[in-house]
Design an enzyme around this catalytic site. Structure first.
Site, mmCIF file in Angstrom:
data_model
loop_
_atom_site.group_PDB
_atom_site.id
_atom_site.type_symbol
_atom_site.label_atom_id
_atom_site.label_comp_id
_atom_site.label_asym_id
_atom_site.label_seq_id
_atom_site.Cartn_x
_atom_site.Cartn_y
_atom_site.Cartn_z
ATOM 1 N N ASP A 119 0.885 -1.162 0.000
ATOM 2 C CA ASP A 119 0.000 0.000 0.000
ATOM 3 C C ASP A 119 0.930 1.220 0.000
ATOM 4 O O ASP A 119 1.775 1.359 0.892
ATOM 5 C CB ASP A 119 -0.849 -0.045 1.288
ATOM 6 C CG ASP A 119 -1.819 1.114 1.393
ATOM 7 O OD1 ASP A 119 -1.510 2.206 0.882
ATOM 8 O OD2 ASP A 119 -2.877 0.927 2.012
ATOM 9 N N TYR B 49 -8.761 15.983 -4.804
ATOM 10 C CA TYR B 49 -8.061 15.348 -5.935
ATOM 11 C C TYR B 49 -7.236 16.394 -6.706
ATOM 12 O O TYR B 49 -6.076 16.156 -7.054
ATOM 13 C CB TYR B 49 -9.112 14.702 -6.832
ATOM 14 C CG TYR B 49 -8.593 13.887 -7.989
ATOM 15 C CD1 TYR B 49 -8.023 12.631 -7.782
ATOM 16 C CD2 TYR B 49 -8.702 14.361 -9.293
ATOM 17 C CE1 TYR B 49 -7.581 11.866 -8.858
ATOM 18 C CE2 TYR B 49 -8.268 13.600 -10.369
ATOM 19 C CZ TYR B 49 -7.705 12.354 -10.149
ATOM 20 O OH TYR B 49 -7.264 11.599 -11.209
ATOM 21 N N ALA C 108 -6.039 19.184 -5.598
ATOM 22 C CA ALA C 108 -4.903 19.620 -4.781
ATOM 23 C C ALA C 108 -3.777 18.580 -4.848
ATOM 24 O O ALA C 108 -2.599 18.915 -5.007
ATOM 25 C CB ALA C 108 -5.348 19.826 -3.337
ATOM 26 N N LYS D 101 -3.253 16.364 -7.238
ATOM 27 C CA LYS D 101 -2.691 16.243 -8.584
ATOM 28 C C LYS D 101 -1.881 17.474 -8.964
ATOM 29 O O LYS D 101 -0.880 17.351 -9.675
ATOM 30 C CB LYS D 101 -3.811 15.988 -9.598
ATOM 31 C CG LYS D 101 -4.480 14.619 -9.431
ATOM 32 C CD LYS D 101 -3.464 13.482 -9.519
ATOM 33 C CE LYS D 101 -4.087 12.108 -9.591
ATOM 34 N NZ LYS D 101 -3.092 11.032 -9.611
HETATM 35 P P1 NAD Z 1 -8.191 2.898 -11.161
HETATM 36 O O1 NAD Z 1 -9.033 3.184 -9.982
HETATM 37 O O2 NAD Z 1 -8.712 2.025 -12.231
HETATM 38 O O3 NAD Z 1 -6.760 2.342 -10.718
HETATM 39 C C1 NAD Z 1 -6.069 2.889 -9.643
HETATM 40 C C2 NAD Z 1 -5.133 1.838 -9.125
HETATM 41 O O4 NAD Z 1 -4.446 2.377 -7.983
HETATM 42 C C3 NAD Z 1 -5.866 0.587 -8.661
HETATM 43 O O5 NAD Z 1 -5.167 -0.546 -9.115
HETATM 44 C C4 NAD Z 1 -5.810 0.679 -7.139
HETATM 45 O O6 NAD Z 1 -5.824 -0.573 -6.499
HETATM 46 C C5 NAD Z 1 -4.467 1.375 -6.973
HETATM 47 N N1 NAD Z 1 -4.354 1.967 -5.643
HETATM 48 C C6 NAD Z 1 -5.236 2.766 -5.007
HETATM 49 N N2 NAD Z 1 -4.803 3.052 -3.779
HETATM 50 C C7 NAD Z 1 -3.604 2.426 -3.658
HETATM 51 C C8 NAD Z 1 -2.666 2.330 -2.604
HETATM 52 N N3 NAD Z 1 -2.883 2.938 -1.425
HETATM 53 N N4 NAD Z 1 -1.543 1.603 -2.799
HETATM 54 C C9 NAD Z 1 -1.321 0.962 -3.978
HETATM 55 N N5 NAD Z 1 -2.180 1.014 -4.999
HETATM 56 C C10 NAD Z 1 -3.309 1.734 -4.838
HETATM 57 O O7 NAD Z 1 -7.811 4.333 -11.730
HETATM 58 P P2 NAD Z 1 -7.124 4.767 -13.114
HETATM 59 O O8 NAD Z 1 -8.144 5.487 -13.874
HETATM 60 O O9 NAD Z 1 -6.392 3.642 -13.710
HETATM 61 O O10 NAD Z 1 -6.105 5.851 -12.542
HETATM 62 C C11 NAD Z 1 -4.706 5.636 -12.477
HETATM 63 C C12 NAD Z 1 -4.044 6.979 -12.208
HETATM 64 O O11 NAD Z 1 -4.361 7.877 -13.280
HETATM 65 C C13 NAD Z 1 -4.549 7.649 -10.938
HETATM 66 O O12 NAD Z 1 -3.487 8.322 -10.321
HETATM 67 C C14 NAD Z 1 -5.565 8.639 -11.458
HETATM 68 O O13 NAD Z 1 -5.733 9.715 -10.589
HETATM 69 C C15 NAD Z 1 -4.919 9.057 -12.763
HETATM 70 N N6 NAD Z 1 -5.846 9.624 -13.736
HETATM 71 C C16 NAD Z 1 -6.906 8.898 -14.187
HETATM 72 C C17 NAD Z 1 -7.756 9.473 -15.107
HETATM 73 C C18 NAD Z 1 -8.941 8.748 -15.675
HETATM 74 O O14 NAD Z 1 -9.765 9.398 -16.322
HETATM 75 N N7 NAD Z 1 -9.065 7.448 -15.501
HETATM 76 C C19 NAD Z 1 -7.534 10.775 -15.568
HETATM 77 C C20 NAD Z 1 -6.435 11.472 -15.084
HETATM 78 C C21 NAD Z 1 -5.590 10.873 -14.167
#
Ligand code: NAD
Length: 266
Positions: free
Chosen positions: A82, A174, A176, A178
């Protein structure tokens, strides 16, 4: 001042088939979504990939198996931690070092949302999101800092968001977290510049993952209408930029925020 132009080599050699072979890349939160896509893309280009996961062991095993059994030099290994827990990160560091030695590339991808308008946002909503996206990035970067600083062409790649630039209703926590990554990345880029290691951010727009699928469909439609390219990104379109930043072709890019948002900023 006279500028001496270096002799330009005629670069007509074929590029290596697996340009990331010999590189060890750790991707946090890689059991699904963007992290999974990034892990697969790095593996496809020959890297040894550490597939970090928090609790989804089966999914992480599956991601790692897919990479290892593909017809490439890439291999992958799931490792639990984690990112908010410094003891678990320390254990992950030991596991990674014992198995593969130091890493070359760290992709800080793990992130969560906990959306609520500010009037309704609790301290817990605030801390949970900041803990994963910002403290998690700090924790992992600190644990592997010496590896990355001494690596040949070391890389820190932080997954931020368009929301970090624009803000969004219901996402003060979020946004803040990012936008905090932008300052963090730029500072590290300066501190690491003498070592040849680079630090960059990618700021994706809305990308088709479970995080976005959790948004009600009518809101997804409204969001899509605001995107000049009229669609959400595919995971592979983010993963390809990470792969480029992980490669030696990006050696001269540092401290940047690379937008991949379908024109949302225009
Ligand atoms: P998602 O929720 O599908 O995946 C996030 C992953 O992070 C999951 O595998 C989850 O288990 C893991 N995670 C969460 N907390 C954790 C922790 N404490 N320790 C280890 N792992 C942890 O989300 P996503 O859409 O794949 O997002 C991935 C990244 O991209 C994130 O940082 C998100 O903020 C960023 N992001 C996503 C989008 C979007 O539209 N999907 C847009 C911009 C940025």
């Amino acid at each position: 001042m006279t500028v001496e132009l270096a002799e330009q080599p005629a670069n007509l050699e074929l590029p290596p088939r697996q340009p990331l072979a010999g590189r060890t890349c750790l991707v946090t939160g890689a059991s699904r979504g963007i992290g999974c896509g990034v892990a697969r893309e790095l593996g496809r280009y020959g890297a040894t990939v550490v597939v970090n996961y928090r609790s989804s062991k089966e999914a992480a095993n599956e991601v790692a198996d897919t990479i290892t059994t593909a017809d490439t030099e890439g291999t992958a290994h799931p490792v639990q931690a984690d990112v908010t827990d410094r003891d678990e990160i320390e254990t992950m560091r030991e596991v990674v070092h014992n198995a593969f030695g130091p890493i070359d590339v760290l992709v800080n991808n793990a992130g969560i949302t906990c959306d609520r308008t500010f009037a309704n946002m609790t301290a817990d909503d605030w801390h949970r999101v900041i803990d994963v996206s910002l403290h998690g990035t700090f924790n992992c970067t600190q644990a592997f800092y010496d590896d990355l600083k001494t690596a040949d062409d070391g890389r820190i790649i932080n997954i931020s968001s368009v929301i970090g630039k624009q803000g969004n209703i219901g996402q003060a926590n979020y946004a803040a977290a990012k936008s905090g990554l932008f300052g963090f990345t730029r500072s590290l880029a300066l501190e690491l510049a003498g070592s040849g290691t680079t630090a960059n951010c990618i700021a994706p727009g809305f990308t088709r993952t479970e995080m976005v699928e959790a948004i009600p469909e009518e809101v997804q439609d409204q969001l899509c209408d605001e995107i000049p390219l009229e669609r959400f990104a595919d995971v592979d379109e983010i993963a390809g930029i990470v792969r480029y930043l992980a490669s030696e072709q990006s050696n001269y890019i540092t401290g940047e925020v690379i937008d991949v948002n379908g024109g949302l900023d225009l």
